[in-house]
Design a protein around this motif. Structure first.
Motif, PDB file in Angstrom:
ATOM      1  N   ARG A  42       0.803  -1.226   0.000  1.00 41.22           N
ATOM      2  CA  ARG A  42       0.000   0.000   0.000  1.00 41.22           C
ATOM      3  C   ARG A  42       0.841   1.284   0.000  1.00 41.22           C
ATOM      4  O   ARG A  42       0.591   2.193  -0.807  1.00 41.22           O
ATOM      5  N   PRO A  43       1.859   1.420   0.857  1.00 39.91           N
ATOM      6  CA  PRO A  43       2.582   2.701   0.902  1.00 39.91           C
ATOM      7  C   PRO A  43       3.529   2.962  -0.267  1.00 39.91           C
ATOM      8  O   PRO A  43       3.990   4.087  -0.433  1.00 39.91           O
ATOM      9  N   ILE A  44       3.812   1.940  -1.077  1.00 39.43           N
ATOM     10  CA  ILE A  44       4.801   2.136  -2.149  1.00 39.43           C
ATOM     11  C   ILE A  44       4.236   1.907  -3.537  1.00 39.43           C
ATOM     12  O   ILE A  44       4.948   2.120  -4.529  1.00 39.43           O
ATOM     13  N   ALA A  45       2.980   1.488  -3.652  1.00 34.47           N
ATOM     14  CA  ALA A  45       2.412   1.133  -4.959  1.00 34.47           C
ATOM     15  C   ALA A  45       2.541   2.267  -5.958  1.00 34.47           C
ATOM     16  O   ALA A  45       2.844   2.046  -7.138  1.00 34.47           O
ATOM     17  N   GLY A  46       2.323   3.500  -5.506  1.00 32.44           N
ATOM     18  CA  GLY A  46       2.390   4.641  -6.413  1.00 32.44           C
ATOM     19  C   GLY A  46       3.754   4.848  -7.031  1.00 32.44           C
ATOM     20  O   GLY A  46       3.872   5.424  -8.123  1.00 32.44           O
ATOM     21  N   MET A  47       4.805   4.386  -6.338  1.00 31.06           N
ATOM     22  CA  MET A  47       6.165   4.549  -6.861  1.00 31.06           C
ATOM     23  C   MET A  47       6.395   3.731  -8.130  1.00 31.06           C
ATOM     24  O   MET A  47       7.312   4.022  -8.896  1.00 31.06           O
ATOM     25  N   TYR A  48       5.571   2.696  -8.336  1.00 31.73           N
ATOM     26  CA  TYR A  48       5.780   1.778  -9.452  1.00 31.73           C
ATOM     27  C   TYR A  48       4.838   2.039 -10.623  1.00 31.73           C
ATOM     28  O   TYR A  48       4.828   1.272 -11.585  1.00 31.73           O
ATOM     29  N   SER A  49       4.060   3.107 -10.539  1.00 34.11           N
ATOM     30  CA  SER A  49       3.217   3.444 -11.677  1.00 34.11           C
ATOM     31  C   SER A  49       4.099   3.909 -12.824  1.00 34.11           C
ATOM     32  O   SER A  49       5.205   4.413 -12.622  1.00 34.11           O
ATOM     33  N   MET A  50       3.597   3.741 -14.047  1.00 33.53           N
ATOM     34  CA  MET A  50       4.400   4.135 -15.204  1.00 33.53           C
ATOM     35  C   MET A  50       4.692   5.623 -15.195  1.00 33.53           C
ATOM     36  O   MET A  50       5.785   6.065 -15.557  1.00 33.53           O
ATOM     37  N   THR A  51       3.738   6.422 -14.727  1.00 30.00           N
ATOM     38  CA  THR A  51       3.933   7.871 -14.653  1.00 30.00           C
ATOM     39  C   THR A  51       5.106   8.210 -13.745  1.00 30.00           C
ATOM     40  O   THR A  51       5.942   9.075 -14.055  1.00 30.00           O
TER      41      THR A  51
END
Length: 525
Positions: free
Chosen positions: A141-150
């Protein structure tokens, strides 16, 4: 004396009789267990001995051809094949969304316990291997955004830096000398150094030194080779690898990947303490890498476990290196083996002219241009289809109440799984020529057919437990493939090439990816 002798014989005979009875009871219980286990899934076809023991599937892995065996068994028996007393392999593409749904109703099996890293007898939880959904949510949950393509596009300069280093070594060691290049190993060294760069702002040093640093590559190979065997009979894990008694007797050795990650964290903590790195500064390179972002999460979220940063960093290296290297090898092996494919890709690249590099002035294809190239996209998708990184079924456990899979009711507690190797060879989805390399299938397909093929790909898994780092791999692959193909002429070192094979026997490796490289006289731009 005679009475004494007769009495002694009687005692001996009674003792033997009692001993036989003691043996008969456990043997009878074993027979009952085997019979009940066999009868429980008797309606599912498959090899007879596989219905009695997991030993056959362990031997398939031991022989190094489990993926081929799995494909052959499904073509013989159908969508459902019994691989073990309590394990069913599924090949029906329509069941992907059922078994690997985003609600996670099918939990991971004990197969994954064998893939967990252990240090001094203690497990290091990881996103891929943990069976505990609570731990998985806590980690993801706390790191998922780091792996988005954007988000990952911000790492593109780091990938460019490693590509420059890679090409410099290729020029110095192989192009200028005329020596053959074992591209098999060099692509893995590239993948390791890229993930080191974007995770720690520090490459592991493979490319500069041209060798396996601290035996990391070999250790990784041996680890997963052993784990893949044990995972077929998970109880062996307690006896062989994670036996607490053997753990105490063995010399404690930290996995070199874990050691590297820990050392980088200690360095970064010192840099933060001394003011050399500011976690809040989004302009500094080291403040944008994964390690600093992991530490930022740790500092702001009190719920973050003390071991989380090490788990995240270690998972980045282990999951982000081998998978990327496998796909890169598959792309280049098949391009060189199939000259028409290589020519078609080069024609696409050359037709772009200077536009191929966009605003880049370093002859490295940018991500935003690479993803617009149809034939490049087809080659990369075909590579993931032909040789997915994970060669065994993604095992799950049927939840309480059982489940209907491919028209049959499967009882709760049964282990089920779909192998990417099997489903990627499905004739109905990918065509009767699904056993051969043909990138054109992705271009010729209509919109609905293409969507169906894409939905049937398990290159990086599926559902909420799919590989979180898949975009990292794609960022590297979509940039390196067109850049290297545009910069070099590539051919097999022996002029004809041979089958590319990775042989699990005795944990040795073979490669058919020995090539000769020459600078292209005509190149894009």
């Amino acid at each position: 004396m005679g009475l004494l002798e007769m009495s002694s014989d009687g005692i001996v005979q009674n003792g033997l009789l009692q001993g036989n009875r003691l043996l008969i009871v456990p043997l009878l219980l074993i027979c009952i267990w085997i019979a009940s286990s066999y009868l429980r899934l008797r309606c599912i076809p498959g090899p007879f001995f596989a219905s009695l023991t997991n030993l056959p599937r362990l031997l398939w892995v031991r022989n190094g051809d489990a993926h081929d065996t799995h494909i052959a068994l499904h073509r013989k028996y159908g969508h459902l094949v019994r691989f073990g007393p309590n394990m069913i392999s599924v090949s029906d593409p329509a069941e992907i969304q059922n078994i690997y749904s985003f609600n996670g109703k099918f939990p991971k099996s004990d197969f994954y316990r064998a893939l967990s890293f252990y240090v001094k007898g203690k497990a290091i939880p990881g996103l891929f291997a943990t069976q505990d959904e609570n731990i998985h949510r806590l980690l993801k949950r706390p790191i998922a955004g780091m792996y988005s393509m954007t988000s990952l596009v911000s790492y593109e300069p780091m990938v460019d830096s490693t590509i420059k280093t890679f090409f410099k070594q290729l020029d110095t060691r192989f192009v200028n000398t005329g020596r053959a290049c074992n591209l098999h190993d060099w692509l893995q060294m590239f993948a390791f150094d890229v993930i080191g760069e974007i995770t720690f702002s520090k490459r592991l040093g493979f490319l500069e030194q041209g060798r396996d640093i601290d035996g990391i590559m070999e250790n990784s190979w041996r680890y997963f080779s052993t784990a893949s065997l044990i995972a077929q009979m998970p109880w062996l894990d307690y006896v062989w690898v994670k036996n607490p008694i053997l753990q105490r007797l063995r010399t404690a050795k930290i996995n070199p990947i874990v050691a590297f990650a820990r050392a980088r964290r200690v360095e970064r903590e010192k840099e933060v303490a001394s003011g050399l790195v500011d976690i809040e500064d989004n302009t500094d390179t080291k403040s944008r890498d994964f390690l600093t972002r992991f530490m930022e999460v740790e500092s702001k979220d009190p719920a973050t476990p003390a071991w989380a940063v090490n788990a995240w960093a270690t998972s980045n290296i282990t999951a982000g290196s081998d998978t990327t290297a496998i796909l890169l090898r598959t792309v280049f092996y098949n391009l060189v083996k199939h000259p028409l494919s290589l020519a078609a890709l080069r024609q696409e690249l050359d037709s772009q002219g200077a536009d191929l590099f966009g605003e880049n002035d370093n002859d490295i294809v940018p991500w935003k241009r690479a993803i617009t190239l149809p034939y490049l996209d087809a080659c990369i998708k075909e590579a993931g289809r032909m040789h997915p990184p994970f060669g065994l079924p993604y095992e799950r456990v049927v939840p309480a109440g059982g489940a209907v899979i491919s028209g049959r009711h499967i009882p709760a507690g049964t282990v089920v799984g779909i192998s990417a190797w099997v489903v990627h060879r499905d004739y109905e989805v990918f065509g009767k020529d699904s056993d051969v390399w043909r990138p054109e299938r992705w271009i010729e397909a209509g919109e609905e057919e293409r969507k169906r093929m894409e939905a049937s790909l398990l290159t990086f898994g599926a559902g909420h437990r799919s590989c979180i780092g898949k975009h990292i791999s794609y960022l590297e692959i979509y940039k390196l493939v067109p850049t290297l193909v545009g910069a070099y002429d590539i051919d097999f070192a022996d002029g004809i090439g041979r089958d590319w094979k990775v042989d699990n026997k005795w944990f040795t490796k073979q490669s058919g990816l020995n090539v000769r490289l020459k600078k292209r006289t005509v190149k894009s731009g």
